[in-house]
Design a protein around this motif. Structure first.
Motif, PDB file in Angstrom:
ATOM      1  N   UNK A  13      -3.435  10.722   4.345  1.00  0.00           N
ATOM      2  CA  UNK A  13      -2.838   9.404   4.593  1.00  0.00           C
ATOM      3  C   UNK A  13      -1.338   9.466   4.308  1.00  0.00           C
ATOM      4  N   UNK A  14      -0.564   8.628   4.995  1.00  0.00           N
ATOM      5  CA  UNK A  14       0.883   8.622   4.778  1.00  0.00           C
ATOM      6  C   UNK A  14       1.240   8.058   3.400  1.00  0.00           C
ATOM      7  N   UNK A  17       0.979   4.357   2.003  1.00  0.00           N
ATOM      8  CA  UNK A  17      -0.236   3.707   1.512  1.00  0.00           C
ATOM      9  C   UNK A  17      -0.375   3.832  -0.007  1.00  0.00           C
ATOM     10  N   UNK A  60      -3.267   1.006  -0.634  1.00  0.00           N
ATOM     11  CA  UNK A  60      -3.714   0.447   0.646  1.00  0.00           C
ATOM     12  C   UNK A  60      -4.890   1.225   1.219  1.00  0.00           C
ATOM     13  N   UNK A  61      -5.616   1.933   0.370  1.00  0.00           N
ATOM     14  CA  UNK A  61      -6.794   2.663   0.827  1.00  0.00           C
ATOM     15  C   UNK A  61      -7.956   2.384  -0.097  1.00  0.00           C
ATOM     16  N   UNK A  62      -8.435   3.439  -0.761  1.00  0.00           N
ATOM     17  CA  UNK A  62      -9.628   3.308  -1.604  1.00  0.00           C
ATOM     18  C   UNK A  62      -9.329   2.679  -2.963  1.00  0.00           C
TER      19      UNK A  62
END
Lengths: 90, 190
Positions: A13-14, A17, A60-62
């Protein structure tokens, strides 16, 4: 700064995030450790050139805290692991 | 007990509606504001093991109702509104291994489909959306532009986005913008 972080849960992921907390090697002093120890814990940080282990939050993910080992000079990412797997609370 | 009745207003009721962009019919994108039924946030208790088989039982039985987005974290969604008693009634299923929090007030769903749906969403996220990497039923929490959303594949050419209510209209406008080159029909359900 390294642009792609391979989250162990979400895949690559970038960096946008993530939120970087900083040095993962700092341990919280005892409550009565004294003003100098607490001042160092809260404010004083090294600015290393080369390999560095940091806490990153996949905001912004898990939403897991990760320990990312990266090179501050070459932007190489060496390892990414879930912070709970490290068996330490810094 | 609330002293006054809360008025439910759909988050996308006043959003842009209609057809926009290219007149093409082949790769047209369809956007839909989905029913604001229930959104349940399920969090596993520490050391509760693998709950993958248990969580779908919270759902309404439709495919893709339980959407994982991280270790021990799920959103369980459905079209039917649920009372707090009905939600509380689901807790015995989890047997203390996880807890449920009602997020129906906080997040809404947007459906997007069309032949070019992967190309449109790839403008906003770095997640590899190829069917081989992101199969039907797969979910991923990610950023679409600057807006955090849970992306779920519900079909070969259809996805759903679960987004914070206050960001829904902004994301809606961005999705229309991202779809203009293929042409887009946006249905807010008004």
């Amino acid at each position: 700064m390294a642009s792609l972080i391979a989250c162990p849960h979400c895949g690559p992921r970038p960096k946008e995030e993530f939120t970087v907390r900083g040095d993962a090697g700092i341990t919280r002093p005892a409550p009565d450790a004294g003003e100098d120890a607490w001042y160092a814990y809260v404010y004083l940080r090294d600015n290393p050139r080369g390999r560095h282990r940091e806490h990153w939050h996949h905001t912004s993910g898990c939403r897991r805290w990760l320990v990312v080992e990266r090179d501050t000079m070459t932007h190489t990412i060496y390892t990414v692991a879930d912070a709970s797997a490290e068996g330490e609370t810094a | 007990m609330a002293d006054f009745a809360l008025l439910h207003r759909p988050a996308l009721a006043d959003a842009k509606s209609g057809s926009f962009g290219a007149p093409s019919t082949v790769k047209r994108i369809t956007l839909a504001a989905l029913p604001e039924g229930h959104v349940l946030h399920v969090l596993a208790a520490r050391g509760s093991g693998d709950l993958q088989g248990l969580i779908p039982r919270i759902g309404d039985g439709t495919p893709h109702a339980a959407r994982p987005y991280g270790p021990g974290q799920w959103f369980v969604i459905g079209d039917a509104p649920l009372s707090s008693a009905e939600i509380f009634g689901k807790t015995p299923i989890l047997d203390g291994k996880a807890s449920i929090s009602d997020q129906g007030h906080g997040r809404v769903r947007i459906g997007i489909n069309g032949a070019a749906v992967e190309t449109v969403l790839a403008k906003g996220t770095a997640v590899d959306l190829a069917l081989s990497n992101f199969p039907v039923g797969h979910s991923a929490m990610t950023l679409i532009g600057h807006i955090s959303a849970l992306l779920s594949r519900t079909g070969k050419e259809s996805f759903e986005l679960l987004v914070l209510r206050g960001f829904a209209e902004s994301l809606w406008d961005e999705l229309i913008q991202m779809s203009l080159e293929f042409g887009v029909d946006a249905h807010t359900g008004k």
